[in-house]
Write an enzyme that holds these catalytic residues in place. Structure first.
Site, PDB file in Angstrom:
ATOM      1  N   LYS A 180     122.798 162.879  32.499  1.00 33.28           N
ATOM      2  CA  LYS A 180     122.024 164.320  33.074  1.00 33.28           C
ATOM      3  C   LYS A 180     120.894 163.492  33.395  1.00 33.28           C
ATOM      4  O   LYS A 180     119.883 163.775  34.515  1.00 33.28           O
ATOM      5  CB  LYS A 180     121.856 164.811  31.457  1.00 33.28           C
TER       6      LYS A 180
ATOM      7  N   TRP B 174     126.608 169.133  18.942  1.00 36.61           N
ATOM      8  CA  TRP B 174     127.596 169.001  20.358  1.00 36.61           C
ATOM      9  C   TRP B 174     129.193 168.797  19.599  1.00 36.61           C
ATOM     10  O   TRP B 174     129.534 167.818  19.194  1.00 36.61           O
ATOM     11  CB  TRP B 174     126.960 167.585  21.340  1.00 36.61           C
TER      12      TRP B 174
ATOM     13  N   ASP C 136     122.296 158.486  19.165  1.00 32.78           N
ATOM     14  CA  ASP C 136     122.687 159.501  20.479  1.00 32.78           C
ATOM     15  C   ASP C 136     121.236 160.328  21.879  1.00 32.78           C
ATOM     16  O   ASP C 136     121.173 160.971  21.158  1.00 32.78           O
ATOM     17  CB  ASP C 136     124.074 160.839  20.188  1.00 32.78           C
TER      18      ASP C 136
END
Ligand code: LMR
Length: 392
Positions: A243, A128, A208
């Site tokens: 999300k 990311w 993460d």
């Protein structure tokens, strides 16, 4: 002084939102930023969120300050899902605090690691883009290795070499599930190996976990994190509800610390509170309180998990459809079938990505990352045909 600042480019991924929004073409396809979309192309608020928000409005009697740790009912409510319901605190060695989104959690985790003396963080690329940006901003050195092979598998050899080169006291950033951007996750056996290797090399894992439940299930998607935490004495976990609760703009996240013992845990957390106080003082409450209300209510929890299951199943269907297609022009779509979560990367050149945008109104990140959830029964045939057209 301020005029000394140099112009910065807009964030490439976030800029795509506007570019796509401004495109008047009726058949445009948005495969850019990572938001879930239904088969009709929308990103509705979860039913459980709507109900919990109503309950929050009806019952909240004050908006007075909380502490830098935020809503601890929210923080604790997530823990059985992340760390397992049997011993979610690992006998008092894990505690958390709320953070503004997954980004706030990653930033706080890296800042804590730096305070503890970490100067280098190992990370597989591609990752990311904000990971590297956060490291750079905090002045921590980024050491990289290759995350995936050309065949679309996790590059375990590169990871082994990197862990071998790392020095005790370095940190390693790992994606818990649904790797962003490749969708290429480690298998349970690979996670077991990684857990032992990270422990032996005395690295600090920063995990993460931003997409729990979007891969194979809430429990399945926590396998790697739990394997690593079982093997090492200490770790940091950055968690996002963006999300899996669809809370994107409400910025709902948490950071968890696993320390060697309760005393060390308290010391680490006190540093976390100090860092938070100096950055955002305390996290925004609304989203965390909403998630807490869901997690406290079995019926709302069941409704949330049901909706999450529907999202997961839809993304699996899209992936299966792409994999069945086999090839689109020169692109082999078969590996996408076994990748996980919102994203996969297509091996496209910058020129091909630009042509997809200008000639076919298909928007994707400059890395070739596509958001699987942007594909629907109504646009997937066009996508496959257009992909073939630019790569043939
Ligand atoms: C993404 O990668 O698209 C999301 O995580 C959104 C973001 O903040 O980058």
């Amino acid at each position: 002084m301020l005029s000394n600042l140099e112009q910065q480019p807009a964030d490439a991924l976030l800029a795509l939102i506007k570019l796509h929004g401004d495109d008047p073409r009726g058949d445009k396809i948005d495969l850019g930023v990572g938001v879930y979309r239904t088969g009709q192309g929308g990103t509705p608020v979860f039913g459980a969120i709507k109900a919990a928000e109503q309950a929050l409005i009806d019952t909240q009697t004050s908006k007075s300050y909380l502490g830098p740790e935020g809503d601890m009912g929210f923080v604790h409510g997530l823990m059985p899902y992340i760390f397992g319901s049997e011993d979610p605190t690992m006998s008092g060695r894990i505690e958390g605090m709320q953070a503004p989104g997954g980004t706030g959690a990653v930033r706080l985790a890296v800042a804590l690691a730096k305070r503890a003396g970490v100067t280098r963080i190992w990370m597989g690329l591609p990752s990311w883009p904000n990971h590297a940006q956060i490291l750079g901003d905090l002045g921590v050195e980024l050491k990289t290795f290759t995350h995936a092979t050309k065949a679309g598998l996790a590059d375990m050899d590169a990871l082994r070499v990197a862990i071998g080169l790392a020095e005790p006291g370095d940190a390693i950033m790992l994606h818990g599930c649904c790797h962003n951007p490749t969708g290429i996750d480690y298998s349970p056996a690979q996670w077991d190996e990684i857990a032992l290797a990270v422990a032996e090399a005395k690295l600090l894992p920063i995990i993460d976990l931003a997409y729990q439940g979007l891969g194979h299930g809430m429990e399945e998607d926590a396998y790697g994190l739990r394997a690593v935490l079982a093997a090492v004495p200490e770790a940091l976990v950055a968690y996002s509800c963006d999300k899996n609760f669809g809370m994107y703009r409400d910025r709902v996240g948490a950071i968890y610390v696993m320390a060697q013992d309760g005393d060390a845990l308290n010391r680490v957390l006190s540093n976390g509170y100090a860092l938070a106080r100096a950055a955002w003082s305390m996290p925004p409450d609304h989203g965390g309180a909403t998630v807490r209300i869901i997690l406290e209510d079995p019926a709302l929890t069941a409704s949330w998990l049901d909706e999450l299951g529907t999202m997961r199943a839809r993304m699996r269907q899209v992936r299966a459809r792409l994999a069945e297609t086999g090839r689109a022009g020169s692109i082999d779509l078969v590996p996408l079938g076994s990748q996980n979560g919102l994203f996969s990367v297509l091996p496209l050149s910058a020129e091909q990505i630009q042509r997809l945008r200008s000639d076919h109104a298909i928007y994707m990140a400059g890395s070739g990352r596509i958001n699987i959830a942007g594909l629907t029964a109504g646009n997937i045939d066009k996508f496959i045909a257009d992909l073939a057209a630019v790569t043939d």
